[in-house]
Design a protein around this motif. Structure first.
Motif, PDB file in Angstrom:
ATOM      1  N   SER A 270       0.825  -1.204   0.000  1.00  0.00           N
ATOM      2  CA  SER A 270       0.000   0.000   0.000  1.00  0.00           C
ATOM      3  C   SER A 270       0.857   1.251   0.000  1.00  0.00           C
ATOM      4  O   SER A 270       2.029   1.236   0.379  1.00  0.00           O
ATOM      5  CB  SER A 270      -0.937   0.009   1.214  1.00  0.00           C
ATOM      6  N   SER A 271       0.245   2.361  -0.427  1.00  0.00           N
ATOM      7  CA  SER A 271       0.875   3.677  -0.390  1.00  0.00           C
ATOM      8  C   SER A 271      -0.244   4.700  -0.473  1.00  0.00           C
ATOM      9  O   SER A 271      -1.417   4.357  -0.707  1.00  0.00           O
ATOM     10  CB  SER A 271       1.841   3.852  -1.564  1.00  0.00           C
ATOM     11  N   LYS A 272       0.114   5.968  -0.309  1.00  0.00           N
ATOM     12  CA  LYS A 272      -0.902   7.021  -0.423  1.00  0.00           C
ATOM     13  C   LYS A 272      -1.528   7.001  -1.810  1.00  0.00           C
ATOM     14  O   LYS A 272      -2.732   7.258  -1.975  1.00  0.00           O
ATOM     15  CB  LYS A 272      -0.273   8.381  -0.142  1.00  0.00           C
ATOM     16  N   GLU A 273      -0.729   6.703  -2.807  1.00  0.00           N
ATOM     17  CA  GLU A 273      -1.231   6.652  -4.183  1.00  0.00           C
ATOM     18  C   GLU A 273      -1.973   5.347  -4.480  1.00  0.00           C
ATOM     19  O   GLU A 273      -2.750   5.274  -5.431  1.00  0.00           O
ATOM     20  CB  GLU A 273      -0.071   6.803  -5.184  1.00  0.00           C
ATOM     21  N   ASN A 274      -1.734   4.321  -3.679  1.00  0.00           N
ATOM     22  CA  ASN A 274      -2.348   3.010  -3.898  1.00  0.00           C
ATOM     23  C   ASN A 274      -2.884   2.464  -2.578  1.00  0.00           C
ATOM     24  O   ASN A 274      -2.364   1.497  -2.027  1.00  0.00           O
ATOM     25  CB  ASN A 274      -1.309   2.050  -4.496  1.00  0.00           C
ATOM     26  N   PRO A 275      -3.941   3.085  -2.027  1.00  0.00           N
ATOM     27  CA  PRO A 275      -4.462   2.659  -0.728  1.00  0.00           C
ATOM     28  C   PRO A 275      -5.272   1.363  -0.831  1.00  0.00           C
ATOM     29  O   PRO A 275      -5.627   0.924  -1.925  1.00  0.00           O
ATOM     30  CB  PRO A 275      -5.354   3.833  -0.317  1.00  0.00           C
ATOM     31  N   CYS A 276      -5.555   0.787   0.325  1.00  0.00           N
ATOM     32  CA  CYS A 276      -6.311  -0.469   0.394  1.00  0.00           C
ATOM     33  C   CYS A 276      -7.771  -0.172   0.730  1.00  0.00           C
ATOM     34  O   CYS A 276      -8.068   0.563   1.674  1.00  0.00           O
ATOM     35  CB  CYS A 276      -5.726  -1.385   1.466  1.00  0.00           C
ATOM     36  N   THR A 277      -8.675  -0.751  -0.020  1.00  0.00           N
ATOM     37  CA  THR A 277     -10.106  -0.636   0.244  1.00  0.00           C
ATOM     38  C   THR A 277     -10.655  -2.003   0.637  1.00  0.00           C
ATOM     39  O   THR A 277      -9.951  -3.006   0.586  1.00  0.00           O
ATOM     40  CB  THR A 277     -10.860  -0.143  -1.004  1.00  0.00           C
ATOM     41  N   LEU A 310      -1.637  -2.507  17.240  1.00  0.00           N
ATOM     42  CA  LEU A 310      -0.467  -1.648  17.066  1.00  0.00           C
ATOM     43  C   LEU A 310      -0.285  -0.727  18.278  1.00  0.00           C
ATOM     44  O   LEU A 310       0.823  -0.554  18.792  1.00  0.00           O
ATOM     45  CB  LEU A 310      -0.610  -0.815  15.793  1.00  0.00           C
ATOM     46  N   ARG A 311      -1.390  -0.157  18.764  1.00  0.00           N
ATOM     47  CA  ARG A 311      -1.309   0.750  19.912  1.00  0.00           C
ATOM     48  C   ARG A 311      -0.883   0.020  21.176  1.00  0.00           C
ATOM     49  O   ARG A 311      -0.287   0.620  22.072  1.00  0.00           O
ATOM     50  CB  ARG A 311      -2.664   1.421  20.139  1.00  0.00           C
ATOM     51  N   SER A 312      -1.191  -1.279  21.261  1.00  0.00           N
ATOM     52  CA  SER A 312      -0.895  -2.023  22.488  1.00  0.00           C
ATOM     53  C   SER A 312       0.589  -2.085  22.785  1.00  0.00           C
ATOM     54  O   SER A 312       0.992  -2.311  23.925  1.00  0.00           O
ATOM     55  CB  SER A 312      -1.473  -3.443  22.406  1.00  0.00           C
ATOM     56  N   ILE A 313       1.428  -1.897  21.766  1.00  0.00           N
ATOM     57  CA  ILE A 313       2.878  -1.844  22.003  1.00  0.00           C
ATOM     58  C   ILE A 313       3.434  -0.486  21.566  1.00  0.00           C
ATOM     59  O   ILE A 313       4.598  -0.360  21.211  1.00  0.00           O
ATOM     60  CB  ILE A 313       3.621  -3.011  21.311  1.00  0.00           C
ATOM     61  N   GLU A 314       2.538   0.501  21.597  1.00  0.00           N
ATOM     62  CA  GLU A 314       2.920   1.910  21.390  1.00  0.00           C
ATOM     63  C   GLU A 314       3.587   2.171  20.035  1.00  0.00           C
ATOM     64  O   GLU A 314       4.493   2.996  19.922  1.00  0.00           O
ATOM     65  CB  GLU A 314       3.813   2.392  22.542  1.00  0.00           C
ATOM     66  N   ILE A 315       3.107   1.467  19.016  1.00  0.00           N
ATOM     67  CA  ILE A 315       3.528   1.797  17.657  1.00  0.00           C
ATOM     68  C   ILE A 315       2.795   3.065  17.231  1.00  0.00           C
ATOM     69  O   ILE A 315       1.588   3.181  17.448  1.00  0.00           O
ATOM     70  CB  ILE A 315       3.198   0.638  16.687  1.00  0.00           C
ATOM     71  N   PRO A 316       3.496   4.044  16.672  1.00  0.00           N
ATOM     72  CA  PRO A 316       2.823   5.268  16.227  1.00  0.00           C
ATOM     73  C   PRO A 316       1.727   4.962  15.203  1.00  0.00           C
ATOM     74  O   PRO A 316       1.645   3.850  14.665  1.00  0.00           O
ATOM     75  CB  PRO A 316       3.957   6.077  15.583  1.00  0.00           C
ATOM     76  N   GLU A 317       0.891   5.969  14.924  1.00  0.00           N
ATOM     77  CA  GLU A 317      -0.173   5.789  13.935  1.00  0.00           C
ATOM     78  C   GLU A 317       0.454   5.659  12.545  1.00  0.00           C
ATOM     79  O   GLU A 317       0.848   6.651  11.930  1.00  0.00           O
ATOM     80  CB  GLU A 317      -1.140   6.969  13.975  1.00  0.00           C
ATOM     81  N   ILE A 318       0.574   4.427  12.084  1.00  0.00           N
ATOM     82  CA  ILE A 318       1.233   4.182  10.798  1.00  0.00           C
ATOM     83  C   ILE A 318       0.245   3.915   9.674  1.00  0.00           C
ATOM     84  O   ILE A 318       0.632   3.815   8.517  1.00  0.00           O
ATOM     85  CB  ILE A 318       2.221   2.997  10.894  1.00  0.00           C
ATOM     86  N   ILE A 319      -1.055   3.783  10.000  1.00  0.00           N
ATOM     87  CA  ILE A 319      -2.073   3.536   8.987  1.00  0.00           C
ATOM     88  C   ILE A 319      -2.965   4.763   8.895  1.00  0.00           C
ATOM     89  O   ILE A 319      -3.667   5.102   9.853  1.00  0.00           O
ATOM     90  CB  ILE A 319      -2.908   2.283   9.322  1.00  0.00           C
ATOM     91  N   ASP A 320      -2.917   5.444   7.766  1.00  0.00           N
ATOM     92  CA  ASP A 320      -3.717   6.646   7.551  1.00  0.00           C
ATOM     93  C   ASP A 320      -4.944   6.321   6.708  1.00  0.00           C
ATOM     94  O   ASP A 320      -4.963   5.349   5.943  1.00  0.00           O
ATOM     95  CB  ASP A 320      -2.893   7.722   6.847  1.00  0.00           C
ATOM     96  N   VAL A 321      -5.971   7.159   6.865  1.00  0.00           N
ATOM     97  CA  VAL A 321      -7.231   6.961   6.139  1.00  0.00           C
ATOM     98  C   VAL A 321      -7.332   7.980   5.018  1.00  0.00           C
ATOM     99  O   VAL A 321      -6.840   9.106   5.132  1.00  0.00           O
ATOM    100  CB  VAL A 321      -8.437   7.061   7.097  1.00  0.00           C
ATOM    101  N   THR A 322      -7.956   7.573   3.921  1.00  0.00           N
ATOM    102  CA  THR A 322      -8.167   8.457   2.780  1.00  0.00           C
ATOM    103  C   THR A 322      -9.436   7.995   2.067  1.00  0.00           C
ATOM    104  O   THR A 322     -10.179   7.157   2.572  1.00  0.00           O
ATOM    105  CB  THR A 322      -6.944   8.426   1.834  1.00  0.00           C
ATOM    106  N   GLN A 323      -9.700   8.539   0.906  1.00  0.00           N
ATOM    107  CA  GLN A 323     -10.813   8.114   0.072  1.00  0.00           C
ATOM    108  C   GLN A 323     -10.277   7.640  -1.271  1.00  0.00           C
ATOM    109  O   GLN A 323      -9.323   8.204  -1.807  1.00  0.00           O
ATOM    110  CB  GLN A 323     -11.796   9.274  -0.150  1.00  0.00           C
ATOM    111  N   ASP A 324     -10.882   6.591  -1.795  1.00  0.00           N
ATOM    112  CA  ASP A 324     -10.478   6.068  -3.090  1.00  0.00           C
ATOM    113  C   ASP A 324     -11.731   5.603  -3.832  1.00  0.00           C
ATOM    114  O   ASP A 324     -12.365   4.629  -3.428  1.00  0.00           O
ATOM    115  CB  ASP A 324      -9.500   4.892  -2.928  1.00  0.00           C
ATOM    116  N   GLY A 325     -12.088   6.314  -4.875  1.00  0.00           N
ATOM    117  CA  GLY A 325     -13.283   5.953  -5.633  1.00  0.00           C
ATOM    118  C   GLY A 325     -14.552   5.988  -4.806  1.00  0.00           C
ATOM    119  O   GLY A 325     -15.445   5.159  -5.009  1.00  0.00           O
TER     120      GLY A 325
END
Length: 354
Positions: A270-277, A310-325
């Motif tokens: 995944s990437s900002k240009e190719n997000p997962c739906t 992820l939060r349970s071991i204090e991993i930063p917010e690494i998954i962002d939300v966006t819109q795709d189609g």
């Protein structure tokens, strides 16, 4: 969850149960994948009967359900009894069941060969690796071996045959009716040198180590060393022989196979240009309805559970939300470096490594 006689449910009721399992079942320690497989088996039997008796309008649903059933047997069969921990016996049973449904499964035969070899059942390993290579020639990309796996299959096949030959000669030398003439010298020593060399190669190239810019193979010991001495603020996702672990700054959490598959997919695909739906990740959530679409609620709940892990071991917010189609979509924001470790022999390897 309610105790139900799954075989007595209608197709609509089975779809509701499947959705409920995907939304809530993985929180249990036992039986989530077993129940999913039973649901898909029951759906498949009912649809097969309808297709036989009512016409071709059920064919597409039948084939899609069969695909889901085979996929879950191959990818999640090792977790049938316990949601978080692998079991080789369950894996073997599930792979054999998958082959009973679909013959063109190189990766299933390969996994059976690997498990047989692992447990010293070399005669079975010979048969399975040969079948894997034969099925590979059919060129079905769905369950094909990648190049590394195909090469390993040849090496495992050669080694398995050498072990069988060695055991056979040892047995012959112990026969009570051994002829007076000395057995012909099989001159096996050069072959055993080859066996040892092959074993060393397979050992040293047993795992994939994937980072943002590099994919290489390494030994299990190298994986353990990297895991024990991981870089500060670096995320490690480790698919070992027992469970799936996330590690960050010395803190770890065991995650479910579905969560592990999702985070691996985010990191590697995944990437900002190719997000997962919910559609691009549909294979992680099954059927979820007669239209084959993943319910929005199921998808969002699963993402939130993953973020909670992820939060349970204090991993930063690494998954962002966006819109795709017009759809809610998510992607890895590359805010932390990562390493993903998994066996070359995993069924999902060919999805991420050619």
């Amino acid at each position: 969850m309610r105790t139900l006689k799954i075989k007595d449910l209608t197709l609509d009721e089975l779809e509701l149960l499947e959705q409920d399992l995907h939304e809530n079942g993985e929180k249990s320690d036992y039986g989530f994948y077993m129940q999913l497989v039973i649901v898909y088996e029951t759906m498949y039997k009912k649809l097969r009967s309808l297709a036989r008796n009512s016409g071709p309008e059920y064919d597409n649903a039948l084939q899609y359900t069969k695909k889901l059933l085979v996929s879950h047997l191959i990818k999640f069969g090792a977790y049938i009894k316990m949601n978080h921990f692998k079991d080789d016996g369950d894996a073997v049973e599930s792979l054999i069941k998958a082959i009973g449904l679909e013959q063109k499964l190189p990766i299933a035969y390969y996994r059976l060969g690997f498990l047989a070899y692992k447990h010293g059942k070399y005669g079975s390993a010979v048969r399975y690796f040969q079948q894997a290579l034969n099925k590979q020639l059919l060129n079905d990309p769905s369950y094909a071996l990648n190049q590394q796996q195909e090469f390993h299959a040849h090496m495992y096949l050669a080694n398995s045959a050498l072990y069988v030959a060695s055991q056979t000669y040892e047995t012959m030398e112990k026969l009570p009716y051994l002829p007076e003439e000395k057995l012909p010298n099989p001159e096996l020593s050069p072959l055993f040198d080859t066996l040892a060399t092959n074993e060393k190669y397979l050992h040293n190239h047993a795992f994939y180590k994937i980072t943002k810019n590099n994919t290489e193979t390494c030994s299990k010991e190298a994986c353990e060393e990297l895991y024990e001495n991981s870089e500060p603020n670096g995320l490690v996702l480790y698919f070992n022989d027992r469970d799936n672990i996330l590690l960050f700054n010395g803190e770890e959490v065991i995650i479910t196979p579905t969560q592990a598959n999702m985070i691996r997919h985010f990191l590697l695909s995944s990437s900002k240009e190719n997000p997962c739906t919910r559609m691009t990740m549909r294979d992680f959530f099954g059927r979820n309805g007669s239209d084959g679409e993943v319910k929005k609620n199921t998808f969002i709940k699963s993402i939130e559970r993953l973020k909670g892990a992820l939060r349970s071991i204090e991993i930063p917010e690494i998954i962002d939300v966006t819109q795709d189609g017009g759809e809610t979509a998510y992607y890895f924001n590359e805010s932390v470096p990562f390493t993903v470790l998994f066996r070359v022999d995993e069924a999902f390897a060919n999805e991420y490594v050619n």
